[in-house]
Design an enzyme around this catalytic site. Structure first.
Site, PDB file in Angstrom:
ATOM      1  N   GLY A 285       0.820  -1.198   0.000  1.00 24.75           N
ATOM      2  CA  GLY A 285       0.000   0.000   0.000  1.00 24.75           C
ATOM      3  C   GLY A 285       0.856   1.250   0.000  1.00 24.75           C
ATOM      4  CE  LYS A 286       4.934   2.927  -3.816  1.00 16.79           C
ATOM      5  NZ  LYS A 286       5.591   3.425  -5.063  1.00 16.79           N
ATOM      6  N   GLY A 287       0.642   5.763   0.287  1.00 24.42           N
ATOM      7  CA  GLY A 287      -0.150   6.941   0.599  1.00 24.42           C
ATOM      8  C   GLY A 287       0.725   8.169   0.551  1.00 24.42           C
ATOM      9  CB  SER A 288      -0.060  11.734   1.099  1.00 26.03           C
ATOM     10  OG  SER A 288      -0.706  11.608   2.357  1.00 26.03           O
ATOM     11  CG  HIS A 289       1.484   8.131   5.362  1.00 27.01           C
ATOM     12  ND1 HIS A 289       0.235   7.925   4.832  1.00 27.01           N
ATOM     13  CD2 HIS A 289       1.924   6.928   5.787  1.00 27.01           C
ATOM     14  CE1 HIS A 289      -0.090   6.643   4.954  1.00 27.01           C
ATOM     15  NE2 HIS A 289       0.918   6.022   5.519  1.00 27.01           N
ATOM     16  N   GLY A 290       3.761   7.813   2.935  1.00 22.50           N
ATOM     17  CA  GLY A 290       4.789   6.798   2.743  1.00 22.50           C
ATOM     18  C   GLY A 290       4.215   5.501   2.222  1.00 22.50           C
TER      19      GLY A 290
ATOM     20  CG  ASP B 276      -8.783  10.065   5.283  1.00 20.31           C
ATOM     21  OD1 ASP B 276      -9.625  10.462   4.445  1.00 20.31           O
ATOM     22  OD2 ASP B 276      -7.630   9.723   4.981  1.00 20.31           O
TER      23      ASP B 276
ATOM     24  CB  VAL C  47       1.674  -0.260   4.093  1.00 19.58           C
ATOM     25  CG1 VAL C  47       1.462  -1.422   5.065  1.00 19.58           C
ATOM     26  CG2 VAL C  47       1.045   1.013   4.652  1.00 19.58           C
TER      27      VAL C  47
ATOM     28  CE  LYS D 289       0.044   3.071   7.886  1.00 22.72           C
ATOM     29  NZ  LYS D 289      -1.225   3.760   8.262  1.00 22.72           N
TER      30      LYS D 289
END
Length: 344
Positions: A23-28, A142, A30, A44
């Site tokens: 998984g990917k997000g704005s913070h980094g 969120d 997983v 994470k």
């Protein structure tokens, strides 16, 4: 809280290999990790750019919020923390092998059954309701399908508490476009009803399998598309067309859509709270559905009818007072009972 050695996590993820990213997000990102004891975990970690900037606010906040809560079966379980070479926090949580609800709804070729959709709705409501009932209340801010993870037993859990804050804390409004409460425009507007609005959007997504914002559709917003249909009584048009629905599910579907519309009310006071939502889901939507009558139960039913009328059975079986004889399908065939009743 357990503190993991960074080297152990590096070994568990093959040096944080891109092949281990789940998984990917704005913070980094997983990563899926396998610890030396064989347990699978999710790790994470900040992106390299944020690591260098020292911006670790979201992971710090997530660790703060999750560590303050008692474990709950509908929330992601924080197993421990670690620190990267820049001193930024790394989170270690339970691994959820079935991915996100967003992936299941929008990337899977096999549509979810209606009972499983209702079950997921209940899991999410329980998780959100739990954080709302903490003291002081925690607002997730969120709630969306990408932040709902599914474990090996197909149980949904609310995850990603990077934006979560306590209701008495002031912060800049935040969330995801499409799910975000339009009334949450200033810090003082924050309340648990902010999450209720997002939950209502998620319900529409869960029922329809339509993306929350889809530029190829008109209107692009799932709320602007679904709510008018619900208000006009055209509720079955909102349901995922790929799902075969028995007739008996129509009542529960309509009730769930009406509740989603209430969650999306522009007037915050008209939105239900999570305990009310959960009560409706569990008492009405999941009420036992009548099953087709089994042929093996017919003799017992006929016996009760005959007892109430104080009738006697004759024919191929010996006459007995029904009030004193216990019937079984082996000693009193259904066909003979029906024939006997017809002749009387």
């Amino acid at each position: 809280m357990k503190e993991f050695d960074l080297q152990e996590l590096e070994v568990a993820t093959d040096g944080f290999s891109p092949s281990r990213i789940v998984g990917k997000g704005s913070h980094g990102s997983v990563y899926r990790g396998i610890l030396k004891d064989g347990n699978h975990v999710a790790i994470k970690k900040q992106s390299l750019g944020l690591q260098k900037l020292g911006d670790n606010t979201k992971l710090e906040n997530e660790a703060r919020i999750l560590s303050s809560l008692h474990p709950h079966p509908c929330l992601i379980n924080l197993l421990g923390i670690s620190y990267d070479s820049f001193g930024n926090k790394i989170l270690v949580t339970e691994y959820m092998p079935n991915g996100t609800l967003h992936e299941i709804l929008h990337l899977s070729a096999m549509p979810l059954s209606w009972p499983k959709r209702v079950e997921f709705a209940i899991h999410i409501a329980k998780g959100v309701g739990f954080i709302h009932e903490s003291d002081p209340s925690i607002v997730h801010r969120d709630i969306k399908s990408a932040n709902v993870l599914v474990d090996k037993n197909w149980k949904a859990k609310v995850a990603d508490f990077g934006l979560a804050i306590r209701e008495d804390e002031l912060n800049v409004p935040a969330g995801t476009i499409g799910y975000l409460d339009p009334g949450y425009t200033t810090p003082c507007k924050l309340s648990t009803k902010t999450d209720v609005f997002s939950y209502g959007v998620l319900l529409l997504e869960l029922i329809s399998s339509r993306k929350v914002i889809d530029v190829v559709e008109s209107p692009a917003s799932i709320v602007e598309w679904a709510v008018p249909l619900i208000q006009k009584g055209r509720m079955m048009e909102v349901v995922d067309k790929r799902v075969v629905l028995p007739q008996y599910t129509r009542r529960s579907i309509k009730q769930l859509l009406r509740m989603a519309a209430r969650c999306l009310s522009p007037t915050e006071a008209l939105r239900p709270c999570m305990p009310q939502i959960l009560a409706i889901l569990e008492s009405s939507i999941l009420s036992p559905v009548p099953r087709p009558l089994s042929i093996n139960l017919i003799p017992e039913i006929i016996l009760k009818i005959l007892k109430s009328k104080k009738m006697r059975i004759s024919g191929t079986c010996e006459d007995h007072d029904i009030r004193s004889k216990k019937m079984s399908k082996h000693t009193l065939p259904v066909r003979e009972i029906l024939i006997d009743l017809t002749l009387k």
